[in-house]
Motif scaffolding. Structure first.
Motif, PDB file in Angstrom:
ATOM      1  N   ALA A  70       0.827  -1.203   0.000  1.00 57.78           N
ATOM      2  CA  ALA A  70       0.000   0.000   0.000  1.00 57.78           C
ATOM      3  C   ALA A  70       0.866   1.259   0.000  1.00 57.78           C
ATOM      4  N   LEU A  71       1.909   1.270   0.831  1.00 50.32           N
ATOM      5  CA  LEU A  71       2.800   2.428   0.865  1.00 50.32           C
ATOM      6  C   LEU A  71       3.622   2.551  -0.407  1.00 50.32           C
ATOM      7  N   GLY A  72       3.920   1.393  -1.007  1.00 50.82           N
ATOM      8  CA  GLY A  72       4.673   1.433  -2.259  1.00 50.82           C
ATOM      9  C   GLY A  72       3.883   2.054  -3.393  1.00 50.82           C
ATOM     10  N   LEU A  73       2.556   1.817  -3.404  1.00 46.77           N
ATOM     11  CA  LEU A  73       1.722   2.435  -4.428  1.00 46.77           C
ATOM     12  C   LEU A  73       1.725   3.951  -4.295  1.00 46.77           C
ATOM     13  N   LEU A  74       1.852   4.429  -3.053  1.00 51.76           N
ATOM     14  CA  LEU A  74       1.914   5.881  -2.817  1.00 51.76           C
ATOM     15  C   LEU A  74       3.343   6.416  -2.919  1.00 51.76           C
ATOM     16  N   ARG A  75       4.291   5.512  -3.215  1.00 54.12           N
ATOM     17  CA  ARG A  75       5.705   5.889  -3.355  1.00 54.12           C
ATOM     18  C   ARG A  75       6.272   6.498  -2.065  1.00 54.12           C
ATOM     19  N   LEU A  76       5.797   5.977  -0.931  1.00 55.41           N
ATOM     20  CA  LEU A  76       6.282   6.470   0.357  1.00 55.41           C
ATOM     21  C   LEU A  76       7.416   5.621   0.899  1.00 55.41           C
ATOM     22  N   VAL A  77       7.406   4.335   0.555  1.00 57.32           N
ATOM     23  CA  VAL A  77       8.420   3.409   1.069  1.00 57.32           C
ATOM     24  C   VAL A  77       8.964   2.600  -0.109  1.00 57.32           C
ATOM     25  N   PRO A  78      10.271   2.500  -0.247  1.00 55.74           N
ATOM     26  CA  PRO A  78      10.823   1.667  -1.329  1.00 55.74           C
ATOM     27  C   PRO A  78      10.590   0.187  -1.050  1.00 55.74           C
ATOM     28  N   SER A  79      10.476  -0.575  -2.088  1.00 60.46           N
ATOM     29  CA  SER A  79      10.245  -2.017  -1.939  1.00 60.46           C
ATOM     30  C   SER A  79      11.473  -2.703  -1.369  1.00 60.46           C
ATOM     31  N   LYS A  80      11.252  -3.651  -0.473  1.00 63.07           N
ATOM     32  CA  LYS A  80      12.339  -4.405   0.142  1.00 63.07           C
ATOM     33  C   LYS A  80      12.562  -5.745  -0.546  1.00 63.07           C
TER      34      LYS A  80
END
Length: 985
Positions: A172-182
């Motif tokens: 969900a945060l990745g869709l908002l570009r708030l957290v990079p994917s791990k």
């Protein structure tokens, strides 16, 4: 018959059959001129062995030739030899061939498959070549093809609740570009390029994990959407978005997914019916027109075969009979395929069914993934030999992935692709592969299979033994070094040169690439799926009989609990009892549909496979299920109403009786639709059952009986009106309590209701107006329609849940294992206790490893016979015996210290014998003796001293490999082993 008829699928711009009947012509490009075809030798079909001057045959054929095109394409002749030796020719309608005619025609064409198949294919090809018709060919090119995946490492990839929660939050945060994917990127395919040419059978080799399946899926246009692909894939110069690759090519998976209730023949017939005939009919019309103009009389048997296989939408087809013959499935054609709960064909036979399921279609490119799993080398060789004949004669494009082909099977192939670590080590003619590796410094020993050598030469632990440049020191040659070496090798240079020249699109045959999504019309698709659904209902008749019996028993219980002599209509106390009886009836009718959830979940894997291969759309699968459940709802509702209505003492008017029947019928239909929808959303049994339980709780709580409407909080009242059970509850109580016998005046001034009936309704918050009955019925019908539409929508857009293949190996695993081995506990043994005699405690010496004490045992079996009840499908074919014998007088012995190999062709009974010896057979009839060290086998004891590794890989998907093994080991330890000792590894 993908390979046989692939060459027959020739058409220009498709036109209607009526236009063909009126003699419409299209541009067909011939390999030779018409004059050359006419001047060809007239004995081109002399190998059929028929006399061409038979007067009766000539007269019959002349009569067929005078028919209009549309009728002429439905008539054929079949040769038959009578008992007196006389040869007669029967005129038949190929659209109405019976079992006798099909069998006779197949015997005339393929009496001995090993000898006649190549001759038959040549006769097919010669007919088209004789009139100058080209066979469409497809060349597949892939340039700089790379595929990447994104995965979690180590324990982060385990399917635990914390990991699932973190994954959801990160997504969900990745869709908002708030957290990079791990997630970590892994390279599955790395810049591979090559050309798959028609009329050349290509072998795909590579160790496990090399990317073979991903490579084939990429060529078939079936890559998972979670993967990132780059590069270019073209069919005859056209990219995948310019046509329908799933119909142009056929990808044969290594996983065997079939309807276990259907026989082998029914499975292939259904597949062929859905995949259609391609352009066989258009080819046949043009072929017939040219032969008629040229005065050429075709081989009657080939003509009848081509006409019979050009008819679309038929329940059975000659293509099925042909594929069954070449795959060696004759002996099990009328036996159900089987699954985990049903005994069916063997594992090798099931693998051949998977192959045949796509061969019966009209695809011109065949991508076969591990088709030899479970097959003996002889059967694999025969199948590959038939595939080679199809490829060379009918100009088919084919790639076959095999893990360890036998030398004679390897020699059948024309081209070899060797993949390793996602890169192409070699791609070229089979004759030059050893030359390339000698060029790289490695030589295959004389008595070593070439395929095994190719699998091992890129491996770090096996490579050194093949180094033959003794004057140079050996150094490990990595896969990247092999790839660079292949680029400088003359085969690699020629491949690069060929790829640099674009494919000439003007040479593409108009019938080569498929642009239509489905092989037959929507109506034919519906009829095919409807017929299969009706067949599955008959095969699962026990389930539906059980459900009917269940609701009958529950209705008897209901009428005894709420018997009419104990009910008192017209009173408030009696009204409460009637409310309870109605709620109990509603609950039973709804819950009787829960079996639909499990049934749907079980069928979803096969549906997803066939949907992705464009067998049929989701609506063609869902609509027959909906329609065929209507009679079942009618029957079950009728049983409940007939047994309970008057015995409980509901309103005696006939109109009330039929209204309650209508209400229960609509409730049952709504419940079935709801459970199907939940199954299609859940997709696996655990998730679907959880969703189903939660949904039923919400529906019941907000249904208006457990919690009255007046007691529901205003902010939750929307749930009351969204609950389908509320409308069912209101319909049945309104039908009962608005009857005249409940019109007794209300004596309680505190309740604003004129009659006792309305007092009872208001006390539970039900509606009191009669028109709400019809509103409720309409709402139930609307819910049923809505749930079915959503069910079809879920089938269309949702995909099966992913598996755990995306988990990467822990790179530090080897170091951890080394540390564990060097620890003090690693040098110690495990104290094991045996219960046969006194306890034996042994400690393994450091240089000897771990010693597991046990008493050696021998196993002897003598005159073992195993029978099962004769399958109903075989009885319908005329078999008179009541039992089918699978093991016949088998004897043998297994001794300690002697490794015994159990070998045999596919279907010989190897698994059956192992099941019988291991005590896994719970059905059938076993004869003979089985002794353990001279004592008769007792299954409870034998289960404790034996281990049976089945061919089916059944494991918990939510535990690691280490956890699975350690758990299995714990179960086998004695109960007096303490936990600390158990953990020693």
């Amino acid at each position: 018959m993908a390979a046989v008829m692939a060459g027959d699928d020739i058409a220009g711009t498709l036109s209607s059959r009526r236009s063909l009947a009126s003699g419409s012509r299209r541009s067909w490009v011939g390999s030779t001129s018409f004059r050359e075809a006419w001047n060809a030798p007239t004995n081109v079909f002399s190998q059929s062995g028929r006399a061409g001057n038979d007067d009766e045959e000539q007269l019959r054929w002349a009569a067929i030739e005078r028919l209009p095109t549309f009728d002429r394409l439905k008539k054929g002749m079949i040769r038959q030899i009578l008992d007196n030796g006389k040869v007669v020719h029967d005129e038949v309608d190929v659209t109405k061939l019976g079992m006798r005619e099909k069998k006779l025609l197949m015997e005339n064409i393929l009496k001995v498959v090993e000898e006649d198949n190549e001759n038959f294919l040549k006769r097919l090809r010669e007919r088209t070549d004789r009139v100058g018709i080209n066979i469409p060919k497809i060349e597949v090119r892939y340039e700089h093809l790379s595929v990447q995946g994104f995965i979690y490492d180590g324990s982060r990839a385990l399917p635990s609740l914390p990991n699932a929660f973190l994954t959801t939050v990160e997504s969900a945060l990745g869709l908002l570009r708030l957290v990079p994917s791990k997630k970590r990127k892994i390279q599955i395919l790395n810049g591979v390029s090559g050309i798959i040419k028609p009329s050349r059978m290509t072998l795909l080799l590579g160790p496990p994990g090399a990317g073979k399946t991903t490579f084939l899926l990429a060529l078939a246009g079936k890559l998972d959407k979670d993967l990132e692909a780059s590069g270019k894939i073209t069919y005859c110069g056209h990219e995948l978005n310019e046509f329908i690759p799933q119909k142009t090519c056929a990808y044969i998976s290594q996983h065997d997914l079939h309807q276990g209730e259907m026989t082998v023949r029914e499975t292939l017939d259904f597949s062929g019916r859905c995949l259609g005939v391609g352009t066989r009919y258009e080819l046949l019309a043009e072929l017939s027109r040219r032969e008629k103009e040229a005065g050429i009389k075709p081989d009657p048997e080939i003509d009848a075969f081509m006409k019979a296989t050009a008819v679309a939408g038929r329940e059975t087809s000659l293509v099925t009979d042909y594929v069954i013959k070449i795959l060696g499935l004759d002996i099990c054609a009328d036996i159900i395929v089987g699954d985990m709960m049903r005994r069916g064909v063997s594992g090798g036979q099931k693998k051949r069914v998977t192959t045949g399921e796509m061969l019966v279609g009209p695809a011109k490119v065949l991508l076969m993934d591990e088709i030899s799993t479970g097959l003996d080398s002889s059967t694999t060789f025969q199948i590959c030999k038939y595939m080679k004949q199809m490829v060379h004669i009918m100009d088919v494009t084919m790639i076959i992935s095999l893990l360890q082909p036998a030398p004679e099977t390897y020699d059948l192939f024309d081209e070899v692709i060797l993949l390793s670590e996602g890169q192409t080590v070699y791609h070229g003619p089979r004759e030059n592969v050893l030359e390339f590796f000698e060029y790289m410094g490695f030589k295959c020993p004389e008595r070593k299979g070439v395929a095994d050598f190719l699998q091992e030469v890129t491996s770090e632990k096996d490579q050194e033994q093949y180094w033959f440049k003794k004057n140079q020191p050996y150094r490990f040659v990595s896969v990247s070094d092999f790839v660079r070496g292949f680029g400088s090798f003359h085969i690699g240079q020629q491949l690069a040169s060929d790829l640099s020249v674009p494919y000439d699109k003007s040479r593409v045959h108009p019938a080569a690439l498929v642009t239509e999504k489905y092989g037959i019309s929507n109506w034919e698709l519906f009829k095919a799926c409807f017929a299969r659904e009706w067949l599955l209902i008959k095969r699962n008749s026990f389930l539906y009989i059980f459900k009917t019996t269940q609701i009958t028993i529950m209705s008897i219980i209901a009428l005894t609990v709420f018997f009419r002599t104990k009910m008192h209509p017209g009173t408030l106390l009696g009204g409460g009892k009637y409310l309870g009886a109605l709620f109990f009836s509603l609950m039973n009718v709804m819950f009787n549909g829960t079996a639909e959830l499990s049934l749907t979940v079980l069928r979803l894997p096969v549906f997803y496979k066939q949907r992705d291969h464009f067998f049929y759309p989701a609506w063609a699968f869902g609509l027959p299920i909906w329609l065929l459940r209507i009679p079942l709802s009618f029957l079950e509702s009728a049983i409940w109403i007939i047994l309970t209505y008057y015995t409980i003492g509901f309103a005696p008017a006939a109109s009330r009786f039929f209204r309650q029947f209508l209400a229960f019928f609509c409730i049952h239909q709504m419940a079935l639709s709801l459970f199907r929808l939940i199954a299609s959303i859940g997709r696996v049994d655990v998730v679907a059952q959880t969703l189903g339980t939660f949904s039923m709780l919400m529906v019941f709580v907000l249904g208006g009986f457990i919690v009255a409407r007046d007691d529901i909080e205003p902010w939750m009242i929307w749930g009351y009106y969204c609950s389908p059970m509320m409308y069912g509850q209101n319909a049945i109580v309104l039908n009962e309590f608005l009857d005249n016998r409940w019109d007794i005046p209300n004596q309680d001034p505190n309740i604003d209701a004129p009659t006792i009936g309305k007092v009872i309704l208001k006390s539970r918050g039900f509606f009191t107006d009669a028109y709400w009955y019809w509103i409720s019925i309409a709402a139930l019908v609307a819910f049923s329609i809505l749930f079915n539409i959503l069910f079809i929508g879920a089938l269309t857009y949702l995909n099966p849940f992913g598996d755990s293949k995306s988990i990467a190996v822990d790179e530090n695993g080897d170091e951890k294992n080394k540390k564990r081995a060097s620890s003090p506990n690693g040098a110690e043994g495990i104290q094991m206790a045996t219960t046969n005699s006194s306890e034996v405690n042994r400690v393994a010496e450091p240089n000897r490893g771990m010693i597991l004490p046990f008493q050696p045992l021998s196993l002897a079996f003598n005159h073992v016979n195993y029978y099962v009840d004769m399958p109903a499908e075989m009885k319908t074919q005329g078999v008179q015996e009541n039992r089918l014998q699978l093991l016949r007088d088998v004897s043998g012995a297994f001794r300690p210290g002697v490794l015994t190999a159990l070998v045999g062709v596919s279907g010989a009974g190897k698994t059956t014998l192992m099941d019988v010896l291991a005590g896994r057979k719970t059905t059938g009839y076993i004869e003979g003796s089985i002794n353990i060290s001279g004592y008769p086998k007792k299954q409870p004891t034998f289960a404790r001293v034996s281990g049976y590794c089945e061919q089916n890989d059944i494991h918990s998907p939510h535990v690691t490999v280490y956890e699975s093994i350690i758990y299995s080991a714990w179960l086998r330890l004695s109960s007096n082993i303490d936990k600390k000792t158990q953990m020693v590894c």
